[in-house]
Design an enzyme around this catalytic site. Sequence first.
Site, mmCIF file in Angstrom:
data_model
loop_
_atom_site.group_PDB
_atom_site.id
_atom_site.type_symbol
_atom_site.label_atom_id
_atom_site.label_comp_id
_atom_site.label_asym_id
_atom_site.label_seq_id
_atom_site.Cartn_x
_atom_site.Cartn_y
_atom_site.Cartn_z
ATOM 1 C CE LYS A 15 63.159 20.592 21.898
ATOM 2 N NZ LYS A 15 63.519 21.690 20.961
ATOM 3 N NE ARG A 90 58.028 24.238 23.443
ATOM 4 C CZ ARG A 90 58.143 23.291 22.506
ATOM 5 N NH1 ARG A 90 57.810 22.058 22.777
ATOM 6 N NH2 ARG A 90 58.607 23.584 21.310
ATOM 7 N NE ARG A 129 61.332 21.359 12.193
ATOM 8 C CZ ARG A 129 61.235 21.603 13.499
ATOM 9 N NH1 ARG A 129 61.911 20.845 14.355
ATOM 10 N NH2 ARG A 129 60.500 22.582 13.940
ATOM 11 N NE ARG A 162 56.914 21.624 13.310
ATOM 12 C CZ ARG A 162 57.483 21.562 14.498
ATOM 13 N NH1 ARG A 162 58.252 20.512 14.821
ATOM 14 N NH2 ARG A 162 57.309 22.517 15.376
ATOM 15 N NE ARG A 173 58.232 26.805 16.714
ATOM 16 C CZ ARG A 173 58.812 26.047 15.797
ATOM 17 N NH1 ARG A 173 58.804 26.406 14.535
ATOM 18 N NH2 ARG A 173 59.375 24.925 16.133
#
Length: 218
Positions: A15, A90, A129, A162, A173
Amino acid sequence: MPVNIVMLGAPGAGKGTQANLLAEKTNLPHVSSGDLFRENIKNQTELGKLASSYIDAGELVPDDLTIKMVVDRLSRPDCAKGAILDGFPRTSAQAAALDETLAETGQQIDVVPFIRVPEEVLIQRLTGRWTCKQCGRIYHTSFNPPAEPGVCDIDRAELYQRPDDRAETVTNRIKVYFEQTAPLIEYYRERGVLVEIDGNRDIELVNQALLGVIPAAN
Ligand code: ADP
Ligand code: AMP
């Protein structure tokens, strides 16, 4: 006419990557609730202090705090032309609040690309990431590496991993996504704005598919 886009998909679906590309191409602002929280944490605001324990645990920040933060952002002048929402809504309560706030200025959600990626791919993507500290550009050690390891191609600032991309947090998550966010797929499908996009292919191909369904870019 303003154009409002909600990027829907699990953590790691792409996203943020796609919202960054679309923002460049459409000139619409990229509104990422995760980025707004991280900015608040960095600046040690009250909101940042309240949100950080939820984020570190891979849980959702409570609706009242999240809705207020995003509604404030959407009331800024640059969002008069619409926005690319990434990571918000969300929950069903957030989706209802978003409809309500847009309706106040005669706006609505125009399109909801749902970026679909198999679960095992999500984990690989999140654990590799790396993000630019300065501009927020997103990289991946294998799938989308920077030209020089640890350095952003755009502004040469340092990249970081992160803390909520640790394997244990990632699993939670994804679980939270299936429990609380996946029901929004039906919510938007019923409203006739959902478009499914195969997110399990090259970034550029996903981007072309998105450009084909976004009104502002046509
Ligand atoms: P989200 O915002 O949905 O959590 P990101 O855009 O941050 O997802 O992408 C998660 C990770 O996957 C990043 O490391 C990014 O570089 C990588 N990624 C994004 N899209 C693709 C793709 N189509 N193919 C391979 N890797 C991708
Ligand atoms: P993201 O950058 O979208 O992956 O979001 C990082 C974290 O911020 C999430 O795991 C949540 O803890 C929190 N967060 C971001 N957006 C929301 C939201 N819309 N509702 C609740 N929590 C959120």
